[in-house]
Motif scaffolding. Structure first.
Motif, PDB file in Angstrom:
ATOM      1  N   VAL A 191       0.815  -1.218   0.000  1.00  0.00           N
ATOM      2  CA  VAL A 191       0.000   0.000   0.000  1.00  0.00           C
ATOM      3  C   VAL A 191       0.851   1.271   0.000  1.00  0.00           C
ATOM      4  N   LEU A 192       2.146   1.130   0.183  1.00  0.00           N
ATOM      5  CA  LEU A 192       2.978   2.321   0.349  1.00  0.00           C
ATOM      6  C   LEU A 192       2.855   3.342  -0.802  1.00  0.00           C
ATOM      7  N   PRO A 193       2.918   2.921  -2.065  1.00  0.00           N
ATOM      8  CA  PRO A 193       2.821   3.938  -3.120  1.00  0.00           C
ATOM      9  C   PRO A 193       1.520   4.746  -3.032  1.00  0.00           C
ATOM     10  N   ALA A 194       0.420   4.056  -2.834  1.00  0.00           N
ATOM     11  CA  ALA A 194      -0.857   4.766  -2.736  1.00  0.00           C
ATOM     12  C   ALA A 194      -0.897   5.617  -1.467  1.00  0.00           C
ATOM     13  N   TYR A 195      -0.250   5.135  -0.414  1.00  0.00           N
ATOM     14  CA  TYR A 195      -0.237   5.878   0.847  1.00  0.00           C
ATOM     15  C   TYR A 195       0.489   7.208   0.681  1.00  0.00           C
ATOM     16  N   VAL A 196       1.602   7.170  -0.015  1.00  0.00           N
ATOM     17  CA  VAL A 196       2.354   8.407  -0.216  1.00  0.00           C
ATOM     18  C   VAL A 196       1.511   9.412  -0.999  1.00  0.00           C
ATOM     19  N   ILE A 197       0.808   8.926  -1.998  1.00  0.00           N
ATOM     20  CA  ILE A 197      -0.057   9.829  -2.762  1.00  0.00           C
ATOM     21  C   ILE A 197      -1.147  10.399  -1.855  1.00  0.00           C
ATOM     22  N   ALA A 198      -1.710   9.542  -0.993  1.00  0.00           N
ATOM     23  CA  ALA A 198      -2.754  10.006  -0.079  1.00  0.00           C
ATOM     24  C   ALA A 198      -2.189  11.052   0.884  1.00  0.00           C
ATOM     25  N   LEU A 199      -0.985  10.817   1.388  1.00  0.00           N
ATOM     26  CA  LEU A 199      -0.365  11.781   2.299  1.00  0.00           C
ATOM     27  C   LEU A 199      -0.171  13.116   1.602  1.00  0.00           C
ATOM     28  N   ARG A 200       0.250  13.046   0.355  1.00  0.00           N
ATOM     29  CA  ARG A 200       0.523  14.302  -0.347  1.00  0.00           C
ATOM     30  C   ARG A 200      -0.763  15.044  -0.650  1.00  0.00           C
ATOM     31  N   SER A 201      -1.821  14.335  -1.011  1.00  0.00           N
ATOM     32  CA  SER A 201      -3.064  15.093  -1.219  1.00  0.00           C
ATOM     33  C   SER A 201      -3.600  15.597   0.105  1.00  0.00           C
ATOM     34  N   GLY A 202      -3.408  14.818   1.186  1.00  0.00           N
ATOM     35  CA  GLY A 202      -3.807  15.291   2.507  1.00  0.00           C
ATOM     36  C   GLY A 202      -3.058  16.553   2.880  1.00  0.00           C
ATOM     37  N   LEU A 203      -1.777  16.555   2.619  1.00  0.00           N
ATOM     38  CA  LEU A 203      -0.965  17.727   2.940  1.00  0.00           C
ATOM     39  C   LEU A 203      -1.428  18.941   2.136  1.00  0.00           C
ATOM     40  N   GLY A 204      -1.733  18.717   0.871  1.00  0.00           N
ATOM     41  CA  GLY A 204      -2.224  19.808   0.032  1.00  0.00           C
ATOM     42  C   GLY A 204      -3.488  20.414   0.616  1.00  0.00           C
ATOM     43  N   LEU A 205      -4.404  19.546   1.056  1.00  0.00           N
ATOM     44  CA  LEU A 205      -5.632  20.059   1.663  1.00  0.00           C
ATOM     45  C   LEU A 205      -5.332  20.745   2.990  1.00  0.00           C
ATOM     46  N   GLY A 206      -4.358  20.228   3.716  1.00  0.00           N
ATOM     47  CA  GLY A 206      -3.960  20.863   4.975  1.00  0.00           C
ATOM     48  C   GLY A 206      -3.559  22.317   4.735  1.00  0.00           C
ATOM     49  N   TRP A 207      -2.790  22.552   3.683  1.00  0.00           N
ATOM     50  CA  TRP A 207      -2.381  23.928   3.361  1.00  0.00           C
ATOM     51  C   TRP A 207      -3.565  24.775   2.930  1.00  0.00           C
ATOM     52  N   MET A 208      -4.506  24.137   2.267  1.00  0.00           N
ATOM     53  CA  MET A 208      -5.693  24.881   1.855  1.00  0.00           C
ATOM     54  C   MET A 208      -6.495  25.306   3.094  1.00  0.00           C
ATOM     55  N   PHE A 209      -6.645  24.357   4.008  1.00  0.00           N
ATOM     56  CA  PHE A 209      -7.514  24.616   5.148  1.00  0.00           C
ATOM     57  C   PHE A 209      -6.876  25.533   6.179  1.00  0.00           C
ATOM     58  N   VAL A 210      -5.566  25.597   6.194  1.00  0.00           N
ATOM     59  CA  VAL A 210      -4.959  26.490   7.177  1.00  0.00           C
ATOM     60  C   VAL A 210      -5.307  27.936   6.830  1.00  0.00           C
ATOM     61  N   VAL A 211      -5.449  28.218   5.554  1.00  0.00           N
ATOM     62  CA  VAL A 211      -5.824  29.579   5.168  1.00  0.00           C
ATOM     63  C   VAL A 211      -7.230  29.890   5.679  1.00  0.00           C
ATOM     64  N   ALA A 212      -8.144  28.936   5.434  1.00  0.00           N
ATOM     65  CA  ALA A 212      -9.507  29.130   5.932  1.00  0.00           C
ATOM     66  C   ALA A 212      -9.490  29.299   7.445  1.00  0.00           C
ATOM     67  N   ALA A 213      -8.692  28.480   8.122  1.00  0.00           N
ATOM     68  CA  ALA A 213      -8.631  28.536   9.581  1.00  0.00           C
ATOM     69  C   ALA A 213      -8.095  29.884  10.047  1.00  0.00           C
ATOM     70  N   GLU A 214      -7.109  30.394   9.341  1.00  0.00           N
ATOM     71  CA  GLU A 214      -6.531  31.663   9.783  1.00  0.00           C
ATOM     72  C   GLU A 214      -7.401  32.856   9.392  1.00  0.00           C
ATOM     73  N   PHE A 215      -8.228  32.663   8.391  1.00  0.00           N
ATOM     74  CA  PHE A 215      -9.193  33.724   8.058  1.00  0.00           C
ATOM     75  C   PHE A 215     -10.198  33.900   9.179  1.00  0.00           C
ATOM     76  N   MET A 216     -10.479  32.809   9.907  1.00  0.00           N
ATOM     77  CA  MET A 216     -11.548  32.921  10.895  1.00  0.00           C
ATOM     78  C   MET A 216     -11.064  33.625  12.159  1.00  0.00           C
ATOM     79  N   GLY A 217      -9.952  34.281  12.077  1.00  0.00           N
ATOM     80  CA  GLY A 217      -9.496  35.091  13.198  1.00  0.00           C
ATOM     81  C   GLY A 217      -8.202  34.562  13.754  1.00  0.00           C
TER      82      GLY A 217
END
Ligand SMILES: Nc1ncnc2c1ncn2[C@@H]1O[C@H](COP(=O)(O)OP(=O)(O)OP(=O)(O)O)[C@@H](O)[C@H]1O
Ligand SMILES: [Mg+2]
Lengths: 277, 262
Positions: A191-217
């Motif tokens: 599962v490792l190859p798919a896991y790495v891809i999942a981690l990277r898309s998770g990380l991408g969303l993490g960066w997206m959501f931190v902006v939303a989180a920081e917008f909320m004050g």
């Protein structure tokens, strides 16, 4: 990034001449550099005052100024810490739930419908509730990021575990692997190859959501720099923060990919020939 | 001694794949199983391997009932099934995890030399040809020294030359430790080259149809008249097994004492 999966790429038969190898990345730079230079020249020539769209030199100066005063580092560190915490929690929970739902049909039937229903909610919609429940400080921000990271990791791990080749598992059975040995020697590497891809898309969303989180004050963080720049009419600061997001986001993604690359040299897939991330 | 006692297998979908197969295979014997597609050869082999449990009957190896994969039984599938994340050497040593490192490396090096792949030891499976990969699979199955080795159409995906080459390889390896070999094949030549006995199965339900002993001296000459004769006998039996209104091969019933009850 061409550096992530280089051993496989090196196996390519046709050797590129030095010039061709140099020319390819340069090709991709022509448009952005050209636009930047053009804008810079246009502002210098007085065709625009560049107030709303600052020219590259102004952005660079702002960036340097923020870095000199230590502002940039402080805000970047705050954002990075939030992403790291949210990513850690999201990955831990996503991996656990993904693994057990992928492995057990019963648990998949029990849990997956609920999780899929939750996934259908645009995660930003949780913000008011999280603020009510967890306050406006760090906890609610980290939880929001964790929610964003969770879903791609969960889906990726579940899908990867479910699609492990039965024939390969049978090899493990034929060699009488125990449950834990089966996980360690067959399932994890599979599962490792798919896991790495999942981690990277998770990380991408993490960066997206931190902006939303920081917008909320927030009183610090790159997202705060964005809001602050908007409220005080400092477009150069906004663009500088955006650039910082891009650089740090890309760097963290590269770190994940590079950390995994030594374990994935065996991969035999189409994309491995010329990985472009 | 490997003994099958009235093995039957009905799949969940109701297909009666194997019905009442009894069989004894001696130590060091090479048994080939041939038969039309879908006559239950793979099913039977998987039951012997312990990967699947038969619905009826038992498999006994040296007085020990086999209900799950056993260290004395190795299996080679139609595809090499190498683990893509392990090097060639890692794959060959896969069943030796418990052994001390030194010993493992030595066994792996020997096995690779035996199949002529020493220089490929550090390569990935994706860098091998089909025939090389299947040789690695053979080495992997043989290196823990099983007493019984099961092969399910191991060479069917290979061209005729490579196949003949691997048959010779297999015989060479077999001669090292003389395990019992049970080989499912579609290739009658292959059966005659390798086997001491050829078992013909017929389908619906899967049963033993005929057994043909094959005691040509080894090494066997694929061009000899005796080879041709043996081949004709097997082909004739196969033909009869495939025809709908198959008649009992009465003459061989007395001769081989095969289980032919219908
Ligand atoms: N997992 C399964 N579930 C249900 N039926 C199966 C399964 N595997 C095989 N069968 C059925 O059992 C019968 C015997 O199948 P088996 O694979 O043993 O045949 P075979 O002799 O190996 O054929 P081939 O020479 O084509 O490999 C076939 O009718 C097949 O459809
Ligand atoms: Mg088969």
């Amino acid at each position: 990034m061409t550096t992530t999966v280089e051993p496989a790429a090196a196996g390519q038969s046709e050797r590129k001449s030095g010039l061709a190898r140099f020319a390819r990345p340069v090709l991709g730079l022509i448009v952005p550099v050209g636009l930047a230079l053009g804008w810079e020249l246009a502002v210098r020539a007085g065709l625009s005052n560049g107030r709303l769209v600052p020219p590259p030199s102004v952005i660079f100066n702002t960036f340097a100024e923020l870095a000199r005063t230590g502002e940039l580092q402080r805000h970047a560190a705050a954002t990075l810490a939030r992403v790291a915490a949210g990513f850690g929690i999201g990955v831990a929970v996503g991996t656990l739930l993904g693994a057990i739902t992928g492995y057990s049909l019963f648990l998949r039937r029990l849990l997956d419908p609920t999780l899929q229903a939750l996934r259908a909610i645009p995660s930003i919609a949780w913000i008011p509730l999280f603020i009510l429940w967890l306050g406006i400080f760090e906890t609610s921000k980290v939880v929001l990021i964790a929610v964003g990271v969770f879903f791609p990791v969960y889906l990726g791990v579940m899908g990867a575990v479910m699609s492990v080749d039965r024939k390969i598992v049978e090899v493990g059975r034929a060699f009488r692997l125990s449950g834990t040995a089966m996980v360690r020697r067959i399932l994890l590497p599979a599962v490792l190859p798919a896991y790495v891809i999942a981690l990277r898309s998770g990380l991408g969303l993490g960066w997206m959501f931190v902006v939303a989180a920081e917008f909320m004050g927030a009183s610090e963080g790159l997202g705060y720099l964005l809001v602050d720049g908007q409220q005080l009419g400092k477009p150069a600061q906004i663009v500088a923060a955006i650039v910082a997001f891009a650089v740090i986001g890309k760097t963290t993604d590269w770190i994940v990919a590079a950390a995994a690359a030594p374990f994935l040299r065996w991969e035999d897939r189409f994309g491995a020939r010329s990985e472009e991330t | 001694m490997l003994a099958l006692d009235r093995i039957g297998k009905t799949y969940a979908n109701g297909v009666r794949a194997v019905d009442g197969v009894s069989l004894q295979v001696g130590p060091g014997e090479i048994l080939a199983i041939v038969g039309g597609s879908g006559c239950g050869k793979s099913t039977l082999l998987r039951a012997i391997s312990g990967l699947d449990t038969p619905s009826q009957g038992r498999v006994v190896l040296d007085d020990e009932a086999i209900a799950a994969p056993h260290e004395k039984i190795g299996i080679i599938f139609q595809e090499p099934r190498l683990l893509p994340w392990l090097t060639v050497a890692g794959n060959v040593g896969f069943g030796l995890e418990q052994r001390p490192r030194k010993q493992r490396e030595e066994l792996v090096a020997n096995a690779l030399a035996r199949v002529g792949l020493t220089e490929k030891a550090r390569m990935w499976p994706r860098e091998l040809s089909g025939g090389q990969a299947q040789r690695v699979a053979i080495a992997r199955a043989l290196v823990p020294r099983p007493r019984v080795l099961l092969l399910d159409e191991p060479f069917s995906a290979l061209d005729a030359f490579t196949r003949a080459d691997l048959q010779d390889h297999l015989l060479g390896l077999w001669a090292d430790t003389k395990p019992t070999l049970i080989l499912v094949t579609h290739d009658v030549d292959e059966a005659i080259v390798l086997a001491d006995r050829v078992m013909v199965m017929r389908s619906k339900p899967g049963r033993i149809f005929d057994e043909i002993p094959c005691d040509l001296p080894r090494p066997r000459d694929r061009q000899s008249a005796a080879f041709d004769f043996a081949k004709r006998r097997v082909l004739a039996a196969l033909d009869r097994s495939l025809s709908r209104a198959a008649t009992d091969p009465v003459e061989s019933k007395t001769e081989a004492g095969a289980a032919l009850w219908w």
